[in-house]
Design a protein around this motif. Structure first.
Motif, PDB file in Angstrom:
ATOM      1  N   LEU A 188       0.823  -1.111   0.195  1.00 51.15           N
ATOM      2  CA  LEU A 188       0.124   0.220  -0.037  1.00 51.15           C
ATOM      3  C   LEU A 188       0.757   1.164   0.072  1.00 51.15           C
ATOM      4  O   LEU A 188       1.635   1.279   0.763  1.00 51.15           O
ATOM      5  N   GLY A 189       0.559   2.253  -0.901  1.00 50.87           N
ATOM      6  CA  GLY A 189       1.209   3.653  -1.070  1.00 50.87           C
ATOM      7  C   GLY A 189       0.908   4.347   0.041  1.00 50.87           C
ATOM      8  O   GLY A 189      -0.030   4.153   0.935  1.00 50.87           O
ATOM      9  N   ILE A 190       1.611   5.467   0.183  1.00 50.94           N
ATOM     10  CA  ILE A 190       1.296   6.584   1.231  1.00 50.94           C
ATOM     11  C   ILE A 190      -0.175   6.903   1.313  1.00 50.94           C
ATOM     12  O   ILE A 190      -0.604   7.611   2.239  1.00 50.94           O
ATOM     13  N   VAL A 232      -5.882  11.364   7.020  1.00 45.90           N
ATOM     14  CA  VAL A 232      -6.596  11.354   5.543  1.00 45.90           C
ATOM     15  C   VAL A 232      -6.239  10.106   4.850  1.00 45.90           C
ATOM     16  O   VAL A 232      -7.059   9.549   4.269  1.00 45.90           O
ATOM     17  N   SER A 233      -5.122   9.378   5.135  1.00 45.98           N
ATOM     18  CA  SER A 233      -4.851   8.033   4.443  1.00 45.98           C
ATOM     19  C   SER A 233      -6.066   6.964   4.860  1.00 45.98           C
ATOM     20  O   SER A 233      -6.650   6.230   3.904  1.00 45.98           O
ATOM     21  N   GLY A 234      -6.531   7.240   6.105  1.00 49.17           N
ATOM     22  CA  GLY A 234      -7.594   6.324   6.472  1.00 49.17           C
ATOM     23  C   GLY A 234      -8.737   6.483   5.634  1.00 49.17           C
ATOM     24  O   GLY A 234      -9.412   5.691   5.061  1.00 49.17           O
ATOM     25  N   GLU A 235      -9.211   7.778   5.553  1.00 49.92           N
ATOM     26  CA  GLU A 235     -10.328   8.443   4.776  1.00 49.92           C
ATOM     27  C   GLU A 235      -9.943   7.883   3.519  1.00 49.92           C
ATOM     28  O   GLU A 235     -11.205   7.415   2.554  1.00 49.92           O
ATOM     29  N   LEU A 236      -9.025   7.983   2.718  1.00 49.59           N
ATOM     30  CA  LEU A 236      -8.876   7.849   1.458  1.00 49.59           C
ATOM     31  C   LEU A 236      -8.959   6.265   1.161  1.00 49.59           C
ATOM     32  O   LEU A 236      -9.742   5.772   0.220  1.00 49.59           O
ATOM     33  N   ARG A 265     -11.019   4.267   2.954  1.00 53.16           N
ATOM     34  CA  ARG A 265     -12.129   3.736   3.244  1.00 53.16           C
ATOM     35  C   ARG A 265     -13.042   4.418   1.914  1.00 53.16           C
ATOM     36  O   ARG A 265     -13.838   3.796   1.309  1.00 53.16           O
ATOM     37  N   ASP A 266     -12.878   5.516   1.553  1.00 47.58           N
ATOM     38  CA  ASP A 266     -13.732   5.843   0.339  1.00 47.58           C
ATOM     39  C   ASP A 266     -13.344   5.209  -1.079  1.00 47.58           C
ATOM     40  O   ASP A 266     -14.273   4.966  -1.634  1.00 47.58           O
ATOM     41  N   GLY A 267     -12.084   4.851  -1.057  1.00 46.94           N
ATOM     42  CA  GLY A 267     -11.643   3.962  -2.228  1.00 46.94           C
ATOM     43  C   GLY A 267     -12.639   2.717  -2.194  1.00 46.94           C
ATOM     44  O   GLY A 267     -13.094   2.190  -3.456  1.00 46.94           O
ATOM     45  N   LEU A 268     -12.450   2.029  -1.020  1.00 47.42           N
ATOM     46  CA  LEU A 268     -13.095   0.662  -0.861  1.00 47.42           C
ATOM     47  C   LEU A 268     -14.701   1.081  -1.085  1.00 47.42           C
ATOM     48  O   LEU A 268     -15.386   0.064  -1.716  1.00 47.42           O
ATOM     49  N   LEU A 269     -15.251   2.269  -0.616  1.00 51.69           N
ATOM     50  CA  LEU A 269     -16.381   2.448  -0.513  1.00 51.69           C
ATOM     51  C   LEU A 269     -16.936   2.542  -1.962  1.00 51.69           C
ATOM     52  O   LEU A 269     -18.047   2.265  -2.644  1.00 51.69           O
ATOM     53  N   ALA A 270     -16.168   3.308  -2.940  1.00 47.92           N
ATOM     54  CA  ALA A 270     -16.554   3.403  -4.199  1.00 47.92           C
ATOM     55  C   ALA A 270     -16.512   2.311  -5.164  1.00 47.92           C
ATOM     56  O   ALA A 270     -17.270   2.090  -5.790  1.00 47.92           O
ATOM     57  N   ILE A 271     -15.579   1.412  -4.788  1.00 46.36           N
ATOM     58  CA  ILE A 271     -15.364   0.267  -5.738  1.00 46.36           C
ATOM     59  C   ILE A 271     -16.675  -0.762  -5.310  1.00 46.36           C
ATOM     60  O   ILE A 271     -17.339  -1.232  -6.266  1.00 46.36           O
ATOM     61  N   SER A 272     -17.046  -0.998  -4.074  1.00 46.74           N
ATOM     62  CA  SER A 272     -18.086  -1.889  -3.608  1.00 46.74           C
ATOM     63  C   SER A 272     -19.467  -1.215  -4.159  1.00 46.74           C
ATOM     64  O   SER A 272     -20.357  -1.783  -4.727  1.00 46.74           O
ATOM     65  N   LEU A 273     -19.697  -0.060  -3.686  1.00 44.52           N
ATOM     66  CA  LEU A 273     -20.727   0.591  -4.320  1.00 44.52           C
ATOM     67  C   LEU A 273     -21.003   0.849  -5.974  1.00 44.52           C
ATOM     68  O   LEU A 273     -22.120   0.597  -6.396  1.00 44.52           O
ATOM     69  N   ALA A 274     -19.862   0.749  -6.440  1.00 44.43           N
ATOM     70  CA  ALA A 274     -19.965   0.626  -8.074  1.00 44.43           C
ATOM     71  C   ALA A 274     -20.331  -0.878  -8.543  1.00 44.43           C
ATOM     72  O   ALA A 274     -21.482  -0.853  -9.313  1.00 44.43           O
ATOM     73  N   MET A 275     -20.040  -1.698  -7.648  1.00 45.87           N
ATOM     74  CA  MET A 275     -20.282  -3.166  -7.936  1.00 45.87           C
ATOM     75  C   MET A 275     -21.886  -3.203  -7.908  1.00 45.87           C
ATOM     76  O   MET A 275     -22.353  -3.873  -8.583  1.00 45.87           O
ATOM     77  N   LEU A 276     -22.136  -2.834  -6.635  1.00 42.83           N
ATOM     78  CA  LEU A 276     -23.385  -3.087  -5.994  1.00 42.83           C
ATOM     79  C   LEU A 276     -24.364  -2.329  -6.934  1.00 42.83           C
ATOM     80  O   LEU A 276     -25.583  -2.916  -7.406  1.00 42.83           O
ATOM     81  N   GLY A 277     -24.009  -1.054  -7.300  1.00 40.47           N
ATOM     82  CA  GLY A 277     -25.007  -0.247  -8.076  1.00 40.47           C
ATOM     83  C   GLY A 277     -25.439  -0.965  -9.390  1.00 40.47           C
ATOM     84  O   GLY A 277     -26.211  -0.839 -10.032  1.00 40.47           O
ATOM     85  N   ILE A 278     -24.026  -1.403 -10.119  1.00 38.84           N
ATOM     86  CA  ILE A 278     -24.487  -1.803 -11.539  1.00 38.84           C
ATOM     87  C   ILE A 278     -25.108  -3.185 -11.442  1.00 38.84           C
ATOM     88  O   ILE A 278     -25.995  -3.309 -12.473  1.00 38.84           O
ATOM     89  N   ALA A 279     -24.814  -3.918 -10.409  1.00 42.10           N
ATOM     90  CA  ALA A 279     -25.705  -5.307 -10.114  1.00 42.10           C
ATOM     91  C   ALA A 279     -27.103  -4.759 -10.289  1.00 42.10           C
ATOM     92  O   ALA A 279     -27.886  -5.639 -10.672  1.00 42.10           O
TER      93      ALA A 279
END
Lengths: 530, 320
Positions: free
Chosen positions: B44-46, B134-138, B140-154
């Motif tokens: 994981l990057g910074i 900030v990194s914690g938020e980033l 979390r937001d990243g995971l959220l974006a990917i999961s929601l994208a998968m769910l929304g599309i489904a």
């Protein structure tokens, strides 16, 4: 479909002409575009910091500090309010545990006191929830607690002011293309293209720049001051150069709010850099009076609770200007001057994220990114032509228009192109041909099934459109979520993808269909190579 | 001119014959990928763990131990120093100091200052500092974006098709995303914010491919009501095969160009999308289609309401 109505043809060409017109300025240098006639579009695609080089800072407000300041300000207001006639005698005013409390000498005045301090609190928004709760205790004590709504509103106001202060500090002349925006409830994002030394930026922003002039307390015992103790009504402050402490009277004689302007200047005798400030009329009056009354006494110049210097007042200063010296370099004096004239920050800001790219690196990236994009487009175009012949050329024409439309729309919206944006661009190019591939494959298929040319083309476009629609909607969903939840590079990528999906469907479906229709109508082809 | 045909006309490949083998293979590789992620972890990057990175190009080749010594003398944490081949360009990475959220941004200035003082002519190209907060938020937001994208599309696919298709799409996506995660665990390529963009692009593209095939399956389900399900899937896949190959081919062609000629900074992003495109193409054929059989899609799944039950009047033909 081979006889499209005139209005449709015109609409399509008009849309394309507009998009292309707005894309054109991006191919010219900014200085040249500025000289173009007024009616010409001047929208240019901006480069993100990763491409242009520059610094980005994410600042977060220190909310504990904001609350402390709010309590301190209320303490001042309360003591002033109670001193108004008829006076209410109060003692033991204190700020502790996030609340403000004071005791009344005369308990019968309790109701009057509550009434009085209540005028200092206000309703918030539509709900009218108060900014402070006022309660009583033991029959003679008034307690004021800031409400969460009140704190939230105070933060909101402070952040708006802070944003403007930050902008004025970074860009006093208002000419640079800086971005200063509020993010979330307590953050400010600062982007400055072209600057690759974020340290200066941080120094500039980091100063709260609360300037105060206070009299030095000469009664104080040096031994006690060294231990951090001061007589009543005074406080101990550290010297800015780290050379010990000094006791000053609590009362602020003149404060930074009364500054009209500040400028970096040089000391006429020593040539050392210093700062000349000019007070507004009220400030000048107070400064004049204070210096007149205290000739011969030392006067402390305090910045952010550190004493810059404490010179003796040799004579009354009546002209409304004062000079601050204190071991500055030209740079720090200039920074402080800017900070002072831009006003003090209402809340302390801490940098919590920092990104810098040197302009050179950015330039290399743009170049290799653009070259790679161009090669990618040509490779795909070549592939299309050898696969679909004439229909491949139509698809390619759509592709070029698509690329220009993306540039044009990004120019109109002022969205910046970033490195991931370039990847998004290339992906869009790849995906843009998908719509044409779907259509062309379908035409091939319908031909194999024995349909006549015109029939095959018409059915191909019609049948492919549901798949194109569904496939692109899913991409729109992904891109929209990316944009909404993403930050930084993710957003840059998403915006290009979103625009690209819309324009690619438009060019691939409407535009190529028009080209095919015009060709068919003119030539009435007997055979179709696809 | 003879036109290129990557896929001959009227192919009749029996994709479904190997569906069980493909499934076992996919499950094994998915498990392997996820275990790799669990065992080796992701680099994981910074952006996601906080810390600071400075990239610098020196005028002369420098001794890495000297450099490390100078950085460590700052006492801001254990520096990890990585060179970029020519012993003149280095990347210095430091961990995020706990507590003070502003410390990261301060340290980067110290490192920059030390480099500029000790190595005349050094060019500090890029610097990044992300505080732990900030990194914690980033992350979390990243995971959220990917999961929601998968769910929304489904969910969208469920509405447009049938629930089985939505499930199929979700499983396919899960497969593709784990595969690429496994790749990152294996290669230890750095996962930063750019890679989140790549994952979302993969999700979008993989779905794009799946939807085109689903669209054809739906069409054929309506057209050939008597046909056997497996035969129908084979037919649909063969019919769309040419499109699948041409589109995937052109996207991979474009990405390959970006990989070869593009800037180094987006190498990770590009290679992730390239791999995702490849895996997405495979999975839309071997996972998203056969899963429909297992979930019990039958030719009458798309019968219009009035055809199913002629007695019920007033149906607008919506598939429910």
């Amino acid at each position: 479909m081979f006889d499209p109505p005139k209005w449709k043809i015109w609409t399509i060409f008009l849309a394309i002409a507009l998009g292309v017109a707005f894309a054109i300025p991006s191919f010219f240098p900014r200085s040249e575009v500025a000289t173009w006639p007024k009616f010409a579009p001047r929208t240019q695609i901006a480069y993100g910091l990763d491409l242009a080089g520059g610094s980005q800072l994410l600042l977060e407000a220190d909310l504990a500090d904001a609350t402390r300041q709010r309590l301190a300000a209320m303490e001042d207001s309360v003591s002033q309010e109670l001193r108004r006639e008829p006076r209410i005698q109060a003692g033991d005013i204190s700020v502790a545990n996030g609340q403000l409390s004071f005791m009344l000498r005369d308990p019968t005045q309790l109701d009057a006191a509550v009434e009085r301090v209540r005028t200092l609190t206000q309703g918030v928004g539509l709900t009218g929830t108060r900014t402070w709760n006022v309660s009583t205790q033991d029959g003679n004590r008034v307690i004021m607690v800031p409400t969460p709504e009140g704190n939230a509103q105070a933060v909101k106001e402070a952040m708006t002011v802070a944003r403007d202060v930050v902008r004025r500090r970074i860009d006093p002349s208002g000419t640079r293309e800086v971005t200063v925006i509020n993010q979330g409830s307590n953050r400010i994002l600062v982007q400055v293209p072209g600057i690759d030394d974020p340290e200066a930026l941080k120094r500039l922003i980091g100063q709260t720049a609360r300037l105060e002039f206070k009299l030095v307390d000469q009664r104080a015992d040096p031994a006690q001051v060294a231990q951090g103790r001061a007589p009543a009504g005074s406080q101990v402050l550290p010297m800015a150069d780290g050379q010990g402490n000094i006791a000053v009277q609590r009362r602020v004689m003149v404060s930074g709010e009364q500054i009209a302007s500040a400028q970096q200047t040089f000391d006429q005798q020593t040539g050392a850099p210093n700062i000349t400030i000019r007070f507004d009329s009220a400030g000048a009056k107070r400064f004049g009076r204070t210096t007149t009354e205290n000739v011969g006494k030392p006067f402390a110049i305090i910045l952010d609770n550190k004493v810059l210097s404490a010179p003796n007042i040799n004579e009354p200063i009546l002209g409304g200007t004062a000079t601050i010296s204190g071991g500055f370099t030209v740079e720090t004096a200039n920074e402080l001057a800017i900070s002072l004239s831009s006003g003090k920050l209402p809340v302390k800001l801490d940098p919590i994220e920092e990104r810098t790219v040197s302009p050179d690196l950015g330039k290399d990236s743009i170049q290799s990114g653009l070259i790679a994009s161009a090669i990618a487009i040509f490779a795909v175009m070549f592939f299309m032509v050898i696969t679909y012949g004439r229909f491949g050329w139509y698809a390619n024409l759509g592709l070029v228009i698509n690329a220009l439309l993306i540039l044009g729309i990004m120019g109109i919206f002022g969205s910046a192109l970033t490195l991931p944006g370039i990847a998004g661009f290339v992906l869009t190019i790849g995906a843009a041909v998908d719509a044409n591939v779907l259509i062309n494959e379908r035409i091939r298929e319908e031909q194999r099934r024995g349909r006549k040319i015109l029939d095959a083309i018409e059915t191909g476009y019609k049948e492919a459109s549901t798949a194109i629609f569904d496939a692109n909607i899913t991409n729109v969903i992904a891109a929209a979520l990316m944009w909404y939840f993403g930050s930084g590079p993710v957003r840059g990528f998403a915006i290009v993808l979103l625009i690209g999906i819309v324009t690619s469907v438009f060019t691939a479906v409407n535009f190529t269909r028009l080209l095919v229709a015009l060709w068919v109508r003119k030539n009435r082809p007997r055979e179709l190579h696809i | 001119m003879k036109l290129l045909k990557l896929v001959p006309d009227n192919t009749n490949i029996d994709f479904m014959r190997v569906r069980n083998i493909a499934l076992v293979l996919s499950i094994l590789v998915t498990i392997a990928s996820l275990s790799l992620v669990a065992v080796k972890g992701l680099n994981l990057g910074i952006d996601f763990v906080g810390g600071q990175v400075v990239r610098a190009t020196f005028a002369q080749p420098v001794n890495i131990e000297d450099l490390r010594g100078r950085i460590n003398a700052l006492e801001v944490g254990e520096a990890s120093i990585q060179d970029f081949g020519d012993s003149r360009t280095y990347q210095v990475r430091l961990p995020s100091p706990p507590g003070d959220p502003a410390a990261s941004a301060r340290i980067i200035g110290q490192v920059r200052g030390t480099l500029e003082k000790n190595y005349p002519g050094v060019k500090v190209g890029a610097g990044e500092a992300v505080s732990g907060k900030v990194s914690g938020e980033l992350a979390r937001d990243g995971l959220l974006a990917i999961s929601l994208a998968m769910l929304g599309i489904a969910i969208y696919i469920w509405f447009r098709f049938e629930w089985q298709f939505g499930v199929g799409a979700l499983v396919t996506l899960f497969h593709d995303v784990s595969m690429v995660l496994g790749f990152f665990a294996l290669t230890q390529l750095q996962v930063d914010l750019n890679i989140v963009a790549a994952f979302l692009a993969i999700v979008g593209y993989s779905l794009n491919d799946t939807v085109v095939i689903y669209d054809r399956i739906r069409e054929n389900l309506r057209k050939y009501r008597k046909m056997q399900m497996l035969q129908m899937l084979n037919l649909s896949l063969n019919e769309t095969l040419s499109r699948t190959i041409v589109t995937s081919g052109s996207i991979m062609l474009a990405l390959a160009m970006l990989l070869i000629f593009g800037p180094d900074v987006i190498f990770g992003l590009t290679i992730a999308i390239l791999l995702g495109t490849f895996v997405g193409t495979y999975s839309s054929i071997y996972i998203s289609a056969p899963i429909l059989v297992w979930l019990g899609v039958r030719p009458d799944s798309f019968l219009k309401a009035e055809d199913k039950a002629p007695a019920v009047a007033g149906g607008d033909g919506a598939v429910v």
